[in-house]
Enzyme design. Sequence first.
Site, PDB file in Angstrom:
ATOM      1  N   SER A 186     -65.463 -39.129 -21.743  1.00 47.41           N
ATOM      2  CA  SER A 186     -66.725 -39.717 -21.287  1.00 47.41           C
ATOM      3  C   SER A 186     -67.861 -39.341 -22.224  1.00 47.41           C
ATOM      4  O   SER A 186     -68.837 -40.070 -22.329  1.00 47.41           O
ATOM      5  CB  SER A 186     -67.122 -39.185 -19.915  1.00 47.41           C
ATOM      6  OG  SER A 186     -66.067 -39.170 -19.039  1.00 47.41           O
TER       7      SER A 186
ATOM      8  N   GLU B 132     -65.539 -49.221 -22.829  1.00 47.86           N
ATOM      9  CA  GLU B 132     -66.264 -48.981 -24.076  1.00 47.86           C
ATOM     10  C   GLU B 132     -65.231 -48.614 -25.144  1.00 47.86           C
ATOM     11  O   GLU B 132     -64.481 -47.651 -24.975  1.00 47.86           O
ATOM     12  CB  GLU B 132     -67.280 -47.846 -23.899  1.00 47.86           C
ATOM     13  CG  GLU B 132     -68.461 -48.236 -23.022  1.00 47.86           C
ATOM     14  CD  GLU B 132     -69.442 -47.091 -22.757  1.00 47.86           C
ATOM     15  OE1 GLU B 132     -70.618 -47.375 -22.484  1.00 47.86           O
ATOM     16  OE2 GLU B 132     -69.031 -45.908 -22.817  1.00 47.86           O
TER      17      GLU B 132
ATOM     18  N   ASN C  31     -73.449 -44.181 -20.236  1.00 47.28           N
ATOM     19  CA  ASN C  31     -73.886 -42.856 -19.791  1.00 47.28           C
ATOM     20  C   ASN C  31     -75.206 -42.441 -20.427  1.00 47.28           C
ATOM     21  O   ASN C  31     -75.904 -41.583 -19.914  1.00 47.28           O
ATOM     22  CB  ASN C  31     -72.810 -41.800 -20.074  1.00 47.28           C
ATOM     23  CG  ASN C  31     -71.760 -41.784 -18.975  1.00 47.28           C
ATOM     24  OD1 ASN C  31     -72.042 -42.130 -17.836  1.00 47.28           O
ATOM     25  ND2 ASN C  31     -70.532 -41.404 -19.324  1.00 47.28           N
TER      26      ASN C  31
HETATM   27  N1  LIG Z   1     -63.460 -39.353 -13.322  1.00 44.98           N
HETATM   28  C1  LIG Z   1     -64.267 -40.222 -13.930  1.00 44.98           C
HETATM   29  O1  LIG Z   1     -65.140 -40.843 -13.312  1.00 44.98           O
HETATM   30  C2  LIG Z   1     -64.093 -40.480 -15.401  1.00 44.98           C
HETATM   31  C3  LIG Z   1     -64.556 -41.687 -15.933  1.00 44.98           C
HETATM   32  C4  LIG Z   1     -64.355 -41.965 -17.290  1.00 44.98           C
HETATM   33  C5  LIG Z   1     -63.749 -41.009 -18.088  1.00 44.98           C
HETATM   34  N2  LIG Z   1     -63.336 -39.818 -17.545  1.00 44.98           N
HETATM   35  C6  LIG Z   1     -62.667 -38.859 -18.429  1.00 44.98           C
HETATM   36  O2  LIG Z   1     -61.273 -38.976 -18.241  1.00 44.98           O
HETATM   37  C7  LIG Z   1     -60.642 -37.714 -18.443  1.00 44.98           C
HETATM   38  C8  LIG Z   1     -59.841 -37.358 -17.194  1.00 44.98           C
HETATM   39  O3  LIG Z   1     -60.695 -37.299 -16.085  1.00 44.98           O
HETATM   40  P1  LIG Z   1     -60.144 -37.308 -14.581  1.00 44.98           P
HETATM   41  O4  LIG Z   1     -61.319 -37.515 -13.711  1.00 44.98           O
HETATM   42  O5  LIG Z   1     -58.986 -38.212 -14.497  1.00 44.98           O
HETATM   43  O6  LIG Z   1     -59.640 -35.799 -14.435  1.00 44.98           O
HETATM   44  P2  LIG Z   1     -58.556 -35.217 -13.411  1.00 44.98           P
HETATM   45  O7  LIG Z   1     -58.920 -33.772 -13.241  1.00 44.98           O
HETATM   46  O8  LIG Z   1     -58.424 -36.077 -12.212  1.00 44.98           O
HETATM   47  O9  LIG Z   1     -57.180 -35.317 -14.220  1.00 44.98           O
HETATM   48  C9  LIG Z   1     -56.922 -34.616 -15.397  1.00 44.98           C
HETATM   49  C10 LIG Z   1     -55.426 -34.378 -15.500  1.00 44.98           C
HETATM   50  O10 LIG Z   1     -55.154 -33.888 -16.821  1.00 44.98           O
HETATM   51  C11 LIG Z   1     -54.096 -32.943 -16.694  1.00 44.98           C
HETATM   52  N3  LIG Z   1     -54.037 -32.095 -17.869  1.00 44.98           N
HETATM   53  C12 LIG Z   1     -54.740 -30.970 -18.137  1.00 44.98           C
HETATM   54  N4  LIG Z   1     -54.371 -30.480 -19.331  1.00 44.98           N
HETATM   55  C13 LIG Z   1     -53.431 -31.302 -19.827  1.00 44.98           C
HETATM   56  C14 LIG Z   1     -52.654 -31.315 -21.018  1.00 44.98           C
HETATM   57  N5  LIG Z   1     -52.771 -30.356 -21.942  1.00 44.98           N
HETATM   58  N6  LIG Z   1     -51.782 -32.324 -21.204  1.00 44.98           N
HETATM   59  C15 LIG Z   1     -51.627 -33.295 -20.253  1.00 44.98           C
HETATM   60  N7  LIG Z   1     -52.325 -33.316 -19.113  1.00 44.98           N
HETATM   61  C16 LIG Z   1     -53.214 -32.335 -18.902  1.00 44.98           C
HETATM   62  C17 LIG Z   1     -54.393 -32.219 -15.402  1.00 44.98           C
HETATM   63  O11 LIG Z   1     -53.222 -31.557 -14.898  1.00 44.98           O
HETATM   64  C18 LIG Z   1     -54.882 -33.352 -14.505  1.00 44.98           C
HETATM   65  O12 LIG Z   1     -53.824 -33.908 -13.761  1.00 44.98           O
HETATM   66  C19 LIG Z   1     -61.756 -36.741 -18.795  1.00 44.98           C
HETATM   67  O13 LIG Z   1     -61.885 -36.658 -20.185  1.00 44.98           O
HETATM   68  C20 LIG Z   1     -62.974 -37.399 -18.161  1.00 44.98           C
HETATM   69  O14 LIG Z   1     -64.185 -37.015 -18.784  1.00 44.98           O
HETATM   70  C21 LIG Z   1     -63.469 -39.549 -16.222  1.00 44.98           C
END
Ligand SMILES: NC(=O)c1ccc[n+]([C@@H]2O[C@H](COP(=O)([O-])OP(=O)(O)OC[C@H]3O[C@@H](n4cnc5c(N)ncnc54)[C@H](O)[C@@H]3O)[C@@H](O)[C@H]2O)c1
Length: 394
Positions: free
Chosen positions: A117, A150, A188
């Site tokens: 993000s 994006e 953002n």
């Molecule tokens: N939640 C949102 O609204 C949103 C929106 C856009 C982008 N993002 C981005 O997407 C990414 C994930 O966010 P999320 O909300 O899904 O998080 P989340 O916490 O729901 O999921 C993250 C997952 O990654 C796993 N993980 C951690 N280390 C790892 C590794 N080394 N290899 C493989 N998997 C691993 C964790 O076990 C977890 O299941 C982040 O970079 C976040 O900034 C989030």
Amino acid sequence: MIVGVVGAGTMGAGIAQVCLQAGHEVLLYDIDDAAIGRGRERVEAGLERGVARGRVPADDAAAARARLRNAHTLDAVAAEADLVIEAALEDIELKRTIFRALDGLARPDAILATNTSALSVGEIAAVTSRPGRVVGLHFFNPAPAMALVEVVAADATAAETVDRAVAFCRGLGKTPVVCADSPGFIVNRVIRPFTLEALRFVDAGEAAIEDVDEAMEAAGYPMGPFRLMDLVGIDVNLAVARSLYAAFDEAPRFRPSPLQSAMVEAGRLGRKTGIGFYRYAADGALGIADLPTTYAPAHPKSGGAAPAARITARIELAIINEAYHAVDEQVAEPPDIDRAMRLGAGHPKGPFERAGDLGLRVVVEGLARLARSHEPDAAGRFTPAEGLWRIATI
Ligand SMILES: NC(=O)c1ccc[n+]([C@@H]2O[C@H](COP(=O)([O-])OP(=O)(O)OC[C@H]3O[C@@H](n4cnc5c(N)ncnc54)[C@H](O)[C@@H]3O)[C@@H](O)[C@H]2O)c1
């Protein structure tokens, strides 16, 4: 196409579902084995919802489900994937470790994408031997419902990779918008004044929380800024605000609000804690909450009641100005920024469309008036972006 998804949390599962529904095979990997199972359950529940709502034919959902495979190692993902989308935690060192490993394992022609993000795609790509084939694919939450992606082109990203990423997103039925690898990308960043200026109205004792929300909702925004922060998580919003403030060398317009910090310190994070700016019960908002006792407003004489038109004008002018700053810095083109703000933030009009309605002279004069106001940091906050100033004064 075979798509590897790394990280099976909220975003990974949503992205996997979108890819499966578009006919791709998906290899779903997570460092936590149990998370793969939970991710699969989330994908299946999403597909079932689609069937129940008549949006996905039952046969298609079954076929999509059959195209989802669990991957228990990163090697298993990299060995087969044409494209890997990383959606692990928002931590630069973690992402760099994953990309270093993927680079060593994936086919040389495979594209490696990150769903970050706010982190720099270029800094992630730099650990690979193929920075030309690394790109940002920033999906919005919930990925199956949100049309915008994006496509973040870092300095080293090859034009061909950007083209392939754009075509891939179109194939998913999404609307890709290409932007530069700049803090906050488009949405953002350009949306920042929506919450920051709202917080400043309250912090300055100029308006009440519900008045700001009502003003913005009446102007066609799907949710007022305080309701939005409660939904997203005040802690999440504050983290983004802080990271952009740092990335933009502490420019006054990005200065986080003391009100937001006080909310986070008090553990009032929004819906997820049952209390934020509003109180929540399982079935919705119960009404406005008292502000934390630890919060000392900048202007304790609260109870101000700025008229709705003043609230919406200030927030919209600040958003328009931020959009012009983004164009000055070549983050994206105006029509793409408009599209991104409509689809990614749900704004009724993009900032350039809104500026066109108002007239650029009105925009610049409005900003100049705000810059002369008594607001703290007003001069720095509302100084018109260079490009806006240039066009408006021709
Ligand atoms: N939640 C949102 O609204 C949103 C929106 C856009 C982008 N993002 C981005 O997407 C990414 C994930 O966010 P999320 O909300 O899904 O998080 P989340 O916490 O729901 O999921 C993250 C997952 O990654 C796993 N993980 C951690 N280390 C790892 C590794 N080394 N290899 C493989 N998997 C691993 C964790 O076990 C977890 O299941 C982040 O970079 C976040 O900034 C989030």
